[in-house]
Design an enzyme around this catalytic site. Sequence first.
Site, PDB file in Angstrom:
ATOM      1  N   HIS A  95       0.838  -1.207   0.000  1.00 59.92           N
ATOM      2  CA  HIS A  95       0.000   0.000   0.000  1.00 59.92           C
ATOM      3  C   HIS A  95       0.877   1.262   0.000  1.00 59.92           C
ATOM      4  CE1 HIS A  95      -3.322   2.710   1.271  1.00 59.92           C
ATOM      5  NE2 HIS A  95      -2.378   3.276   1.997  1.00 59.92           N
ATOM      6  N   GLU A  96       1.897   1.271   0.855  1.00 60.38           N
ATOM      7  CA  GLU A  96       2.781   2.449   0.901  1.00 60.38           C
ATOM      8  C   GLU A  96       3.544   2.588  -0.408  1.00 60.38           C
ATOM      9  OE1 GLU A  96       2.349   4.590   3.096  1.00 60.38           O
ATOM     10  OE2 GLU A  96       1.147   3.335   4.425  1.00 60.38           O
ATOM     11  N   HIS A 140       1.571   4.533  -2.728  1.00 61.26           N
ATOM     12  CA  HIS A 140       1.708   5.989  -2.565  1.00 61.26           C
ATOM     13  C   HIS A 140       2.963   6.498  -3.274  1.00 61.26           C
ATOM     14  CE1 HIS A 140      -1.669   6.653   0.001  1.00 61.26           C
ATOM     15  NE2 HIS A 140      -1.240   5.907   0.990  1.00 61.26           N
TER      16      HIS A 140
HETATM   17 ZN   LIG Z   1      -2.127   5.201   2.660  1.00 61.85          ZN
END
Ligand SMILES: [Zn+2]
Length: 227
Positions: free
Chosen positions: A98-99, A102
């Site tokens: 998930h990171e 980003h």
């Molecule tokens: Zn996030």
Amino acid sequence: MFYFDPMYFVFALPGLALALWAQFMVRSTFARYAKVPTSSGITGAGVAELFMERTGLRFGVARIPGMLTDNYNPGNKTLNLSQSSVQNSVASVAVVAHEFGHALQDAQNYMPLRLRGAIVPAVNLGAWVGPLLFFIGLFFNHYDLAVAGLVAFAATAVFAIVTLPVELNASNRAMQLLASNGVLAGEELVGARKVLNAAAFTYVAAVAQSLLTLLYYVSILGGRRQN
Ligand SMILES: [Zn+2]
């Protein structure tokens, strides 16, 4: 005496309860899948390395203390991994992916991420100046000042809303990366999705909480105007 205002129980309290419940859900879902090792044996930290290799995207990786404090900082292009995310588990791998999502958003100038970054100073200011102006306005029966406070405070709701697409998009990127690179398979992917969905729900709860708090302020103001 706002604490005895029945409107507080109608608006503000359900928002707070929802946010606390979402926090509980994300912690319990993470704890559940932190106990499930990945069949490929890869750790969260390993996923960051693997995805950098596969995507060709390069940035710094740092370790930070705490649990679930992971974040990608677009300011210094650094992926900060918490103690809970460097391990070999479905939960760790999901959070790091998930990171990484980003980081990809940052590299591709994903518009909602840029927008969120741009409004941070206004949000930080509005979060404390807004309530201050609002209650000073109420105290001195200065209606316009109270409205100005309300508008300033509304920036926090805007921030919560802009955060939603940023977070959902990062989780979608994470799931695609995990599946297409063969990091997780079958039930592991289902588990990763549950961890990321629980995290996403905290952002939905944050939107509800900020809108309900805003409505609470509006109800106070509406009541004052009639007086
Ligand atoms: Zn996030």
